[in-house]
Write a protein that holds these residues in place. Structure first.
Motif, PDB file in Angstrom:
ATOM      1  N   HIS A 115       0.809  -1.211   0.000  1.00 57.01           N
ATOM      2  CA  HIS A 115       0.000   0.000   0.000  1.00 57.01           C
ATOM      3  C   HIS A 115       0.846   1.265   0.000  1.00 57.01           C
ATOM      4  CE1 HIS A 115      -3.138  -2.869   1.243  1.00 57.01           C
ATOM      5  NE2 HIS A 115      -3.962  -2.015   0.666  1.00 57.01           N
ATOM      6  N   GLY A 116       2.020   1.218   0.624  1.00 61.03           N
ATOM      7  CA  GLY A 116       2.818   2.429   0.733  1.00 61.03           C
ATOM      8  C   GLY A 116       2.129   3.447   1.621  1.00 61.03           C
ATOM      9  N   SER A 117       2.681   4.624   1.686  1.00 62.97           N
ATOM     10  CA  SER A 117       2.118   5.662   2.557  1.00 62.97           C
ATOM     11  C   SER A 117       1.398   6.757   1.792  1.00 62.97           C
ATOM     12  CB  SER A 117       3.231   6.284   3.404  1.00 62.97           C
ATOM     13  OG  SER A 117       4.217   6.877   2.566  1.00 62.97           O
ATOM     14  N   LEU A 158      -7.730  14.420   3.091  1.00 59.68           N
ATOM     15  CA  LEU A 158      -6.431  14.318   2.442  1.00 59.68           C
ATOM     16  C   LEU A 158      -5.397  15.173   3.175  1.00 59.68           C
ATOM     17  CD1 LEU A 158      -7.587  14.817  -1.266  1.00 59.68           C
ATOM     18  CD2 LEU A 158      -7.149  12.622  -0.127  1.00 59.68           C
ATOM     19  N   GLU A 159      -4.165  14.776   3.028  1.00 62.41           N
ATOM     20  CA  GLU A 159      -3.030  15.569   3.502  1.00 62.41           C
ATOM     21  C   GLU A 159      -2.066  15.754   2.327  1.00 62.41           C
ATOM     22  OE1 GLU A 159       0.802  14.980   6.463  1.00 62.41           O
ATOM     23  OE2 GLU A 159      -1.127  14.100   7.037  1.00 62.41           O
ATOM     24  N   GLY A 224      -7.343   5.191   7.387  1.00 63.52           N
ATOM     25  CA  GLY A 224      -7.035   4.159   8.356  1.00 63.52           C
ATOM     26  C   GLY A 224      -5.686   3.510   8.170  1.00 63.52           C
ATOM     27  N   LEU A 225      -4.978   3.798   7.086  1.00 66.47           N
ATOM     28  CA  LEU A 225      -3.654   3.243   6.855  1.00 66.47           C
ATOM     29  C   LEU A 225      -2.584   4.208   7.363  1.00 66.47           C
ATOM     30  CD1 LEU A 225      -4.157   1.827   3.251  1.00 66.47           C
ATOM     31  CD2 LEU A 225      -4.288   0.587   5.423  1.00 66.47           C
ATOM     32  N   ALA A 229      -6.400   8.522  10.785  1.00 69.90           N
ATOM     33  CA  ALA A 229      -7.799   8.208  11.078  1.00 69.90           C
ATOM     34  C   ALA A 229      -8.513   7.730   9.812  1.00 69.90           C
ATOM     35  CB  ALA A 229      -8.494   9.441  11.641  1.00 69.90           C
ATOM     36  N   ASP A 230      -9.491   6.853   9.987  1.00 73.39           N
ATOM     37  CA  ASP A 230     -10.212   6.300   8.834  1.00 73.39           C
ATOM     38  C   ASP A 230     -11.437   7.158   8.523  1.00 73.39           C
ATOM     39  OD1 ASP A 230     -11.057   4.769   6.773  1.00 73.39           O
ATOM     40  OD2 ASP A 230     -11.636   3.030   7.975  1.00 73.39           O
TER      41      ASP A 230
END
Length: 259
Positions: A115-117, A158-159, A224-225, A229-230
């Motif tokens: 998945h990576g970040s 999103l960030e 959630g990854l 927070a999800d």
């Protein structure tokens, strides 16, 4: 003796004769010409300063580019790369979304290497040839969201960030070792109401850059990854988040005073 005096007194006096005086007209012309020249000088200088201060587009990185399109194999540096999501390239679908460019769509589906970040990252380039103030503009769109006034909570989806890699050299028992470290130059959070407003949105991240380092522009999801927070699980199945491009602009060059 009284007759000549009476005749002289009866002649009318011209109070406006100075208007036709050549000396006065010459002085007036010089004054008006100088005033107009000053206005032109400051006007031209203002126009030049305005155009110099306008942001200058340096490069546009497309989130779905010709080099990296969600390949199963590892993607390459030089353009935006992906950890998860999917390619959107159907022409009719793109037309409905108001763009001609292929798009990248958020999902939890991995592209390569787990998945990576990030949803996307890269391009690991040296974009800045001179010190200055710069801006990275992320172009994003949300589809299928409720209207902002209908939302009960304005949570983060999103960030976005701009980061650079620098190389540091440290002494060791075997000599000199080099290692890279990341520095986050700026960060911006995108809330659900910002995407729910409809249409394509541009999110500006302002930062200062020198001529050093390798730069990348990243997007993370709050799903959630990676200890986030999800919040994305609150979105309906019909909701989509689409990414078009990251535009790099120069705002102002730093003027270094002479030594």
């Amino acid at each position: 003796m009284s007759a000549p005096i009476q005749a002289a007194a009866s002649q009318p006096i011209d109070h406006w004769s100075w208007l036709t005086d050549s000396g006065f007209l010459s002085s007036l012309g010089s004054a008006v010409g100088g005033f107009v020249a000053i206005l032109l000088f400051f006007g031209i200088r203002s126009v030049v300063a305005y155009f110099r201060s306008r942001p200058k587009l340096l490069r546009t990185y497309f989130c779905a580019n010709c080099l990296n399109r969600g390949n199963v194999e590892k993607e390459m540096a030089g353009e935006i790369q992906h950890n998860r999501g999917r390619l959107v390239s159907d022409k009719e679908e793109l037309k409905k979304l108001g763009t001609k460019n292929d798009l990248w769509e958020y999902s939890k589906d991995p592209v390569h290497g787990g998945h990576g970040s990030c949803i996307f990252y890269g391009p690991y380039s040296t974009d800045f040839s001179e010190p200055g103030s710069y801006c990275a503009t992320f172009r994003i769109r949300g589809v299928g969201l409720s209207r902002p006034e209908e939302l009960f909570e304005d949570y983060i989806l999103l960030e976005l960030d701009v980061s650079k890699k620098n190389t540091k050299f440290v002494p060791t028992e075997k000599g000199i070792a080099a290692f890279q470290y990341d520095t986050t130059m700026c960060r911006r959070f995108v809330r659900i109401t910002e995407l729910a407003a409809g249409g394509w949105k541009e999110f500006d991240l302002h930062f200062q850059a020198d001529t050093h380092g390798i730069w990348e522009y990243r997007c993370f999801a709050y799903d959630g990854l990676n200890e986030r927070a999800d919040n994305c699980s609150n979105l309906g199945k019909s909701v989509r988040i689409l990414f078009d491009s990251v535009a790099i602009k120069k705002i102002r060059r730093f003027e270094i005073p002479p030594g």
